[in-house]
Design a protein around this motif. Structure first.
Motif, PDB file in Angstrom:
ATOM      1  N   LEU A   1       0.800  -1.217   0.000  1.00  7.46           N
ATOM      2  CA  LEU A   1       0.000   0.000   0.000  1.00  7.46           C
ATOM      3  C   LEU A   1       0.838   1.275   0.000  1.00  7.46           C
ATOM      4  N   ALA A   2       2.087   1.187   0.406  1.00  7.63           N
ATOM      5  CA  ALA A   2       2.913   2.356   0.696  1.00  7.63           C
ATOM      6  C   ALA A   2       3.133   3.243  -0.528  1.00  7.63           C
ATOM      7  N   PRO A   3       3.032   4.555  -0.367  1.00  8.21           N
ATOM      8  CA  PRO A   3       3.267   5.478  -1.495  1.00  8.21           C
ATOM      9  C   PRO A   3       4.685   5.354  -2.055  1.00  8.21           C
ATOM     10  N   GLY A   4       5.643   4.965  -1.242  1.00 11.62           N
ATOM     11  CA  GLY A   4       7.031   4.866  -1.693  1.00 11.62           C
ATOM     12  C   GLY A   4       7.264   3.842  -2.769  1.00 11.62           C
ATOM     13  N   ARG A   5       6.291   2.970  -3.019  1.00 14.40           N
ATOM     14  CA  ARG A   5       6.485   1.946  -4.063  1.00 14.40           C
ATOM     15  C   ARG A   5       6.568   2.561  -5.453  1.00 14.40           C
TER      16      ARG A   5
END
Length: 366
Positions: free
Chosen positions: A359-363
Motif C-alpha cells: 500500500l505504501a506510497p514509496g512503491r
C-alpha cells in the motif's frame, strides 16, 4: 484560522472513516468541497461486500474489514451487512476469466448452468459455460456506515466542514496552511483522501503526484422483471465484467461495468456507454430492457497496480496518502481507516508487513 492536529481533504467514506479513528486522540478537521459528505464515489457505490474481490492485497483488506462491518462498535448498534451473495457466470470465451477469479479465492461454490438459472431465473442457460457463487457476499448499508462514522468523529470533538473546496495549500514552519471555502485551516499533518482529485491535491501541496487515474463507472435502475421476485437474487456478474446486475429496493440495478478514463468531475452516465452495456446484459438474459428509470455514474480512481495508496509520503513531510481505492473503497474503509490511525500514531498495525508495503506510497518512487 481553524487549527487542528490533522486536516483531511475529502469527505467520502475514506476521509470520514479515517477522521473518526484519528479523532480518538487528536483534533481532526475534514474538508469536503460539496455541500454534503459522501457526494461522489461513496454515495454512488454498488454497496456490496465481496471477500474475494480484488488482488491479494485487497483481499487481505477485505478480511481485515469483515469483523468491523459485522460488529461496527461506535458506528452502529447492529451489523452493517445483510445477505446477498455474488454469482459469476461465464460464457465459453469467459472461462479463463472465471478460473482466474476463482484462483486463490475462498468460500466459492461452483454451479451448473441449471443451478445458476435456479438462483436467477432470467439468465439464459444455453450461454452459460461455467458459474460460481460466493454466498457470503453481503450488502453494505453505506448510508448508515458513513453517518455513523461522521457521528463518531463529532462525538470525539472533531469537525467536518462542508462546502469547503480547497483552493490553496502551502507548508510553512512545519504546518500546513490550507485555504478552503474562503476560510483558513492549519495543521502539521495533511491527509489526502480526495478520491478522484487526489493527484490534484498532491500537486497543490507540492508533493510528487502518484499516477492515479479516475475511471467512470455507470449504472441504471430498471423496473423489476414482471412476474419475478428479486428479493433473494444474488448480485450476478459476467465473469469478464462486461456487465453486472443487483436487486435494489425492488428494482434491478444494471451496470455496463465501464472503466472509461475521465478528468475529475461530477460524473454522469454516457448514454451510448450505458446503451452498449445494457445490450450486453440483454444477451445474457431472457428479458428485454424497455425502460430506464434512473441512471448515474461515479468515479473510481486506480493506481497502476490497482492497489490503494496509503501511508506517509516519503519525500513530502506531513503529507499522508489515503487514495486510489478504486472500486473497493467502501468495503475496505474500516481496515484502511484503522491503518491510517496506526501509521499516524506510530503504533503497530494489525495488517501484515507485506500488505502495508504493498500500500505504501514509496512503491512508486522509482
Amino acid at each position: 484560522m481553524t487549527r487542528a492536529d490533522v486536516l483531511i481533504i475529502g469527505g467520502g467514506i475514506a476521509g470520514i472513516g479515517a477522521g473518526a479513528e484519528l479523532a480518538a486522540d487528536r483534533s481532526v478537521c475534514v474538508l469536503e468541497a460539496e455541500r454534503q459528505i459522501g457526494y461522489h464515489a461513496t454515495g454512488r457505490s454498488a454497496a456490496i461486500f465481496i471477500r474475494n474481490y480484488g488482488n491479494a492485497t485487497l483481499r487481505a483488506l477485505n478480511a481485515a474489514a469483515a469483523g468491523f462491518l459485522e460488529a461496527p462498535e461506535g458506528v452502529s448498534e447492529r451489523s452493517l451487512l445483510s445477505p446477498r451473495g455474488e454469482m459469476m457466470v461465464a460464457t465459453e470465451d469467459e472461462l479463463d476469466a472465471l478460473e482466474a477469479y476463482c484462483s486463490g479465492a475462498e468460500g466459492l461454490e461452483r454451479l451448473s448452468p441449471a443451478q445458476a438459472v435456479e438462483l436467477v431465473p432470467i439468465l439464459r442457460p444455453e450461454i452459460i459455460a461455467g458459474a460460481a457463487i460466493e454466498r457470503d457476499a453481503q450488502d453494505i448499508d453505506v448510508d448508515r456506515m458513513l453517518s455513523g462514522y461522521a457521528r463518531l468523529l463529532k462525538q470525539r470533538g472533531s469537525r467536518v466542514e462542508t462546502d469547503a473546496p480547497v483552493t490553496a495549500i502551502r507548508r510553512d514552519a512545519g504546518l500546513w496552511q490550507v485555504t478552503a471555502g474562503g476560510r483558513s485551516y492549519q495543521a502539521p499533518l495533511l491527509v489526502n483522501a480526495a478520491g478522484a482529485w487526489s493527484a490534484a491535491v498532491a500537486r497543490m501541496a507540492g508533493a510528487t503526484p502518484i499516477p492515479l487515474h479516475p475511471l467512470r463507472r455507470s449504472a441504471a435502475i430498471l423496473p423489476a422483471p414482471e412476474g419475478y421476485d428479486l428479493r433473494a437474487w444474488p448480485l450476478f456478474v459476467s465473469a469478464s465484467e462486461r456487465w453486472y446486475a443487483k436487486p435494489e429496493a425492488g428494482k434491478l440495478m444494471v451496470s455496463p461495468a465501464d472503466e472509461d478514463p475521465v478528468e475529475p468531475h461530477d460524473a454522469w452516465a454516457d448514454d451510448m456507454v450505458l446503451a452498449e452495456g445494457l445490450y450486453r446484459f440483454e444477451q445474457a438474459v431472457s428479458i428485454s430492457v424497455t425502460r430506464v428509470e434512473h441512471s448515474w455514474a461515479g468515479l473510481r480512481s486506480f493506481a497502476p497496480d490497482r492497489t490503494p495508496v496509503v501511508g506517509h509520503d516519503p519525500e513530502c513531510e506531513g503529507f499522508f496518502w489515503l487514495a486510489g481505492q478504486g472500486g473497493y473503497g467502501v468495503q475496505t474503509a474500516p481496515a484502511l481507516s484503522r491503518l491510517t490511525a496506526d501509521l499516524v500514531a506510530g503504533t503497530a498495525p494489525q495488517l501484515a508487513d507485506a500488505v502495508i508495503a504493498a500500500l505504501a506510497p514509496g512503491r512508486f518512487a522509482a
